[in-house]
Design a protein around this motif. Structure first.
Motif, PDB file in Angstrom:
ATOM      1  N   ASN A   1      59.774   2.012  46.793  1.00 26.57           N
ATOM      2  CA  ASN A   1      59.782   1.012  47.804  1.00 26.57           C
ATOM      3  C   ASN A   1      59.717  -0.411  47.935  1.00 26.57           C
ATOM      4  N   ASN A   2      58.600  -0.658  46.986  1.00 28.37           N
ATOM      5  CA  ASN A   2      58.282  -2.095  46.634  1.00 28.37           C
ATOM      6  C   ASN A   2      59.466  -2.591  45.895  1.00 28.37           C
ATOM      7  N   ALA A   3      59.820  -2.035  44.861  1.00 28.52           N
ATOM      8  CA  ALA A   3      61.058  -2.525  43.868  1.00 28.52           C
ATOM      9  C   ALA A   3      62.098  -2.700  44.881  1.00 28.52           C
ATOM     10  N   LYS A   4      62.591  -1.996  45.472  1.00 29.06           N
ATOM     11  CA  LYS A   4      63.667  -2.169  46.457  1.00 29.06           C
ATOM     12  C   LYS A   4      63.626  -3.145  47.240  1.00 29.06           C
ATOM     13  N   VAL A   5      62.562  -3.392  47.987  1.00 26.78           N
ATOM     14  CA  VAL A   5      62.305  -4.584  48.834  1.00 26.78           C
ATOM     15  C   VAL A   5      62.456  -5.780  47.827  1.00 26.78           C
TER      16      VAL A   5
END
Length: 297
Positions: A285-289
């Motif tokens: 999720n951090n990478a997608k943000v």
């Protein structure tokens, strides 16, 4: 908004009774189970002598006073159990000498923050403090200072004597206001160390809807950042191994990802794309943000 609870329990129990009850009857991984235990925290708070008794015992040997306390002097550690502990928090007023000499920020007043654990708290003594309450989506946050966050104001409420509040991990934000006079609260704190190490806890700038910095203490993220900055090829190889290792905590891997993206800006997009496919949902999720924000640059 944190969940406000009421309890009409009149009986009083000892610390030992309370610890035994939590260990035998409360599923600390289940917020509903913690909430259902509110009556027993009220029963402990009805015991008006146990804190004075503990302080008196500990003062007889000042060399070991609160030797297992990882927190500031504002906290009195009361008891430890499996995956939880019980503590008291002291809340002096602005008129108290200790606040005048140390400043209100030393007692977390007007410092908006979340928590990376669930906990249950009750007003035990004094008028109690007020809080301005907010909510945010932790999964949509990277966690760097200055990052804009969608913070929603939910109102102001108090933790008056005998009132109980359940704070939800990585969801509720509160900014505490000094009480009118000295107050005290009791807390049942969940303490799943592996979960806490995975999850950042933040200070927020409410006026600018942004993150100020981390509220939890840990050396790992800083060491990783330093390693990426000054390390050689062997160090960078280790960092890439950490990034791809399911044995490492999410929090460490997120910091590793951020550090490597800073050192290799030309590879940032490919690093993030690779990590967005990770089975570690926090990391992914951090990478997608980050990918979404890169696309807007």
């Amino acid at each position: 908004m944190p969940i406000k609870l009421r309890s009409s329990v009149k009986r009083s129990i000892t610390v030992e009774d309370y610890v035994e009850y939590v260990e035998q009857h409360v599923d600390l991984a289940d917020p509903d189970s913690i909430i259902e235990s509110a009556d027993m925290l009220k029963a402990l708070s009805n015991n008006r002598t146990f804190i004075a008794d503990q302080i008196t015992r500990e003062l007889k040997d000042c060399t070991s006073l609160q030797e297992n306390n990882k927190y500031s002097p504002q906290v009195l550690m009361i008891a430890n159990g499996k995956n939880f502990f019980v503590r008291a928090n002291f809340w002096p007023s602005l008129d108290d000498a200790i606040v005048k000499s140390n400043g209100p920020e030393s007692f977390f007043y007007n410092r908006a923050h979340d928590h990376n654990f669930d906990f249950l708290t009750i007003g035990h003594y004094g008028p109690g403090y007020d809080s301005d309450f907010y909510e945010y989506d932790h999964t949509n946050v990277i966690g760097y200072p200055g990052e804009k966050v969608d913070i929603k104001f939910k109102g102001r409420d108090s933790l008056a004597k005998d009132e109980i509040i359940f704070y939800r991990k990585s969801f509720d934000i509160h900014s505490q206001l000094p009480p009118e006079s000295f107050s005290m609260s009791l807390n049942l704190m969940t303490d799943f160390q592996t979960t806490i190490f995975k999850t950042n806890q933040y200070f927020f700038d409410i006026n600018n809807s942004s993150i100020i910095g981390l509220a939890n203490r840990a050396s790992g993220p800083l060491i990783i950042d330093v390693a990426a900055e000054v390390g050689d090829e062997n160090t960078l190889d280790v960092l890439f191994e950490i990034l791809n290792s399911n044995k490492q905590t999410s929090r460490v891997r997120v910091q590793t990802m951020a550090s490597l993206c800073k050192v290799f800006p030309e590879k940032e997009a490919s690093i993030l794309q690779h990590i967005s496919l990770s089975e570690d949902t926090i990391l992914a999720n951090n990478a997608k943000v980050r990918i979404e924000r890169l696309s807007k640059c």
